[in-house]
Design an enzyme around this catalytic site. Structure first.
Site, short mmCIF file in Angstrom:
data_model
loop_
_atom_site.label_atom_id
_atom_site.label_comp_id
_atom_site.label_asym_id
_atom_site.label_seq_id
_atom_site.Cartn_x
_atom_site.Cartn_y
_atom_site.Cartn_z
CG HIS A 101 -12.36 75.50 79.90
ND1 HIS A 101 -12.10 75.55 81.19
CD2 HIS A 101 -13.61 75.16 79.74
CE1 HIS A 101 -13.01 75.53 81.77
NE2 HIS A 101 -14.33 75.35 80.88
CB SER B 228 -11.74 70.28 89.14
OG SER B 228 -12.70 71.48 88.79
#
Ligand code: ZN
Length: 273
Positions: A112, A212
């Site tokens: 990202h 995550s």
């Protein structure tokens, strides 16, 4: 977890926000995978509305102050150590904080992007966020003194301030729109990063997910690909993940705790650094 790591010498590691919470960077989601705070600005809002950009940069001026002082924790150090032992074929992170590299990991795909970099949407010129931070503070002295709760992407909760007066500089080179070089919601991950990560999955023995919830597709797709290929998958995460039914092993613990156990209980080898 110790046995899982010992049994699979070449690991593909996917990390998320839970890896950085011990560095003081808050997570976006609670243990049920739900938003803890208002969802972040989307790419479409940022590009389409000047007010959204002013709001983003005003909040980020405050949030980035905390973020840039964050230091790697034992989770980052443990993963860097596993890499030095030749145990990690690829580390892919959904975090934008650069803390894996700060801990010494070399082979990192920043899925990202990075919050310490700014990109011009017109000329693609990249620059240091630190420079823009100084300029934002110079042009907006009233905002620079605000304090707020920081969010994981360097954003911050500053809700009752009028953003109209906030001044955002344009690109030095072409006057284009500046955007942090991170992937916003509503924006695709660059295909090249996805392809490199997918290629690495083919050469690993197992996948290890660290911190995550996999709620975002950009990370979940790698777990789905590994599962489809029959690759064993383990996850360290406090709370549920979107891929719980695909996991071979799930450890519900803080990332640093679980990874330190893996490192300290490994039998020493001559090549261990
Ligand atoms: Zn430009």
């Amino acid at each position: 977890m110790v046995e899982f790591v010992e049994r699979h010498p070449r690991l593909f590691v996917l990390t998320g926000a839970g890896c950085s919470t011990d560095s003081g960077i808050p997570d976006y989601r609670d243990t049920d995978g739900e938003w803890k705070r208002r969802p972040p600005v989307t790419f479409q809002q940022f590009v389409g509305h000047e007010r959204a950009r002013k709001r983003y940069w005003a909040r980020s001026l405050v949030g980035f102050r905390h973020l840039r002082h964050a230091r790697p924790n034992d989770a980052h150090h443990s993963l860097a150590s596993l890499e030095r032992r030749g145990r990690i074929v690829q580390l892919v992170t959904q975090n934008v904080d650069g803390l894996h590299q700060a801990a010494g990991s070399q082979n990192v795909i920043d899925l990202h992007g990075r919050i310490d970099t700014v990109r011009c949407l017109n000329s693609e010129q990249r620059s240091f966020r630190e420079q823009l931070q100084l300029e934002l503070a110079r042009r907006n002295p009233n905002f620079a003194s605000f304090d707020a709760v920081e969010a994981p992407d360097g954003d911050a909760d500053l809700d009752d301030v009028a953003f109209e007066t906030f001044e955002v500089p344009a690109c030095d080179a072409c006057g284009g729109l500046l955007k942090p070089d991170v992937v916003f919601f509503g924006e695709g991950v660059p295909a090249e990063r996805v392809q490199r990560a997918m290629a690495a999955i083919e050469s690993c023995d197992a996948m290890l997910v660290v911190g995550s919830s996999l709620m975002v597709y950009s990370g979940y797709r790698f777990v789905a690909a590994a599962a489809a290929a029959g690759t064993p998958i383990a996850a360290i995460n406090l709370g549920r993940t979107r891929a719980d039914d695909l996991l071979t092993l799930k450890v519900s613990d803080r990332c640093a705790n679980a990874l330190l156990r893996v490192l300290t209980s490994r039998r020493p080898t001559p090549s261990a650094l």
